[in-house]
Design an enzyme around this catalytic site. Structure first.
Site, short mmCIF file in Angstrom:
data_model
loop_
_atom_site.label_atom_id
_atom_site.label_comp_id
_atom_site.label_asym_id
_atom_site.label_seq_id
_atom_site.Cartn_x
_atom_site.Cartn_y
_atom_site.Cartn_z
N ALA A 22 0.84 -1.20 0.00
CA ALA A 22 0.00 0.00 0.00
C ALA A 22 0.87 1.26 0.00
CB ALA A 22 -0.92 -0.01 1.22
N VAL A 23 1.91 1.26 0.83
CA VAL A 23 2.77 2.44 0.91
C VAL A 23 3.49 2.65 -0.43
CG1 VAL A 23 4.86 3.39 2.02
CG2 VAL A 23 3.06 2.35 3.42
N ASP A 138 0.00 -9.61 18.78
CA ASP A 138 -0.38 -9.67 20.21
C ASP A 138 -1.49 -8.70 20.61
OD1 ASP A 138 1.59 -11.52 20.35
OD2 ASP A 138 2.94 -10.39 21.64
N ARG A 173 -11.71 -36.00 25.75
CA ARG A 173 -10.48 -35.55 26.39
C ARG A 173 -10.52 -34.05 26.70
NH1 ARG A 173 -6.04 -38.49 22.55
NH2 ARG A 173 -5.72 -40.32 23.84
N MET A 180 0.19 -17.64 21.32
CA MET A 180 1.20 -16.59 21.53
C MET A 180 0.62 -15.38 22.26
SD MET A 180 3.88 -16.08 18.47
CE MET A 180 5.37 -17.04 18.44
N ARG A 273 1.70 -17.12 13.97
CA ARG A 273 2.24 -15.86 13.42
C ARG A 273 2.37 -15.88 11.90
NH1 ARG A 273 7.22 -13.63 16.72
NH2 ARG A 273 8.45 -14.17 14.92
O1 F6P Z 1 5.43 -10.83 17.90
C1 F6P Z 1 5.11 -11.03 19.21
C2 F6P Z 1 5.45 -12.43 19.57
O2 F6P Z 1 4.83 -13.28 18.66
C3 F6P Z 1 5.09 -12.80 20.99
O3 F6P Z 1 3.77 -13.19 21.16
C4 F6P Z 1 6.08 -13.90 21.26
O4 F6P Z 1 6.35 -14.01 22.63
C5 F6P Z 1 7.28 -13.45 20.52
O5 F6P Z 1 6.84 -12.65 19.47
C6 F6P Z 1 8.13 -14.58 20.00
O6 F6P Z 1 9.25 -14.05 19.40
P1 F6P Z 1 10.35 -14.90 18.64
O7 F6P Z 1 9.84 -15.10 17.25
O8 F6P Z 1 11.56 -14.04 18.68
O9 F6P Z 1 10.49 -16.20 19.35
#
Ligand code: F6P
Length: 361
Positions: A22-23, A138, A173, A180, A273
């Protein structure tokens, strides 16, 4: 302003590439060359840049073809890092001289708490205009209702928990699933509501290991007594007791009342992530990218653009969902979100406390 640099820093998050695209597109449309700094702030210090726009033979600008394609992908095309060197004043001074060498007088930083802290220090020391875009799965950044990657991460968690629920119901179970969120239990809370989980364990509730085990024990007892086949407990990474320990200790504590009890632990970790950004993350990335670039062009600096801010007092942009906030305020609000003094955190925890009686039904 003829050239600007954009970088992604800290933990990557789905939507970072969409923001870069976008940028670059919006920059090209305004006659601005946009460069990416490679590997976050480290690229600034070392003068490692990659052009995200492309100058055509007639002198007009367009987006680089790879940047265009990456917009729908997770991760970040230009790399990310947590730069120790940028925490030092020398690293930031070198970065300013590299930016000047490139002829860039604006910087957009996409990242979380640590990245925005660096952006604020750099803006005040260098005099170069800096805008931040919140990027972290997060959801622990102040002055914004969400940050890039949160929606995608939640979708990933829900999908994973659906799968876990299938196998849990097959075997009758209980599962403890860790998601995260080092300093903030938002992902755990939001996914627990979406999954109708039986319990959520978050650092913000301040419970001891013993109390956590008791909570698990209680939802397992009442849940199975009510005929449930799946007991799902979502635990935030910020709760420092490891999943496997919680499981072992609970089984031990319940071995007389439920001798056949089987609890399993799953840590979703970095699975949460990655992945292509959802519609919501792409849309927010595009609109925050637009807001950040326009703010730079209007002369703003040392600020962040927030999405539907949950706090009053921001500066309006052309997009009614996007507002600008001074980075000092963003960093104060972030601190309060993490240490629990923010009304937003208090509201979240109170909501979860109220919901816990319903979730376990
Ligand atoms: O981006 C934030 C985060 O995903 C946190 O939730 C997590 O603790 C951390 O990064 C993990 O970081 P790394 O990828 O350095 O293990």
């Amino acid at each position: 302003m003829k050239r600007i640099v954009v970088l992604t820093s800290g933990g990557d998050s789905p939507g970072m590439n969409a923001a870069l695209r976008a940028v670059a597109k919006l920059g090209a449309a305004q006659g601005l060359q946009v460069f990416g700094s490679l590997e976050g702030y480290d690229g600034l210090i070392d003068g490692q840049f990659r052009e995200l726009t492309k100058v055509l033979s007639d002198g007009t600008l367009t987006v680089d073809i790879e940047v265009d394609a990456a917009g729908g992908q997770g991760g970040t095309l230009i790399g990310s890092a947590r730069s120790a060197r940028f925490r030092e004043v020398e690293g930031r001074a070198k970065s300013a001289s590299e930016l000047r060498k490139l002829g860039a007088d604006g910087l957009i930083v996409i990242g979380g708490n640590g990245s925005l802290t660096g952006a604020h220090a750099f803006a005040t020391e260098s005099g170069i205009k800096v805008m931040g875009i919140p990027g972290s799965i997060d959801n622990d950044i102040g002055c914004t209702a969400t940050s890039l990657g949160v929606d995608t991460a939640l979708n990933t968690i829900v999908e994973a928990c659906d799968r876990i629920s299938d196998t849990a119901r097959a075997h009758r179970r209980a599962f403890v699933v860790e998601v995260m969120g080092r300093d903030c239990g938002y992902l755990a809370m939001a996914s627990a509501v979406a999954m109708a989980a039986d319990a959520v364990l978050i650092r913000e509730s301040g419970k001891t290991e013993d109390q956590l085990i008791d909570d698990i024990r209680q939802v397992i007892n009442t849940g199975f007594a009510r005929g449930k086949r799946r007991i799902l407990i979502i635990k935030a990474e910020g709760v420092t007791v490891p999943c496997t320990r919680l499981v072992r200790m609970t089984e031990e504590r319940m071995k007389v009342e439920l001798p056949t009890l089987e609890i399993r632990a799953t840590v979703l970790g970095h699975v949460v992530r990655g992945g292509n950004p959802s519609y919501a993350d792409r849309a927010v990335a595009g609109r925050l990218g637009f807001g950040a670039l326009n703010s730079l062009l209007e002369g703003a600096s040392d600020e962040m653009v927030g999405w539907m801010p949950p706090v009053p007092g921001g500066i309006a942009t052309a997009d009614s969902s996007v507002m600008r906030f001074p980075l000092t305020r963003v960093l104060d609000e972030t601190r309060a979100l993490i240490d629990g003094s923010s009304p937003v955190t208090k509201r979240r925890v109170a909501l979860m406390t109220t919901a816990s009686g319903v979730l376990s039904l």
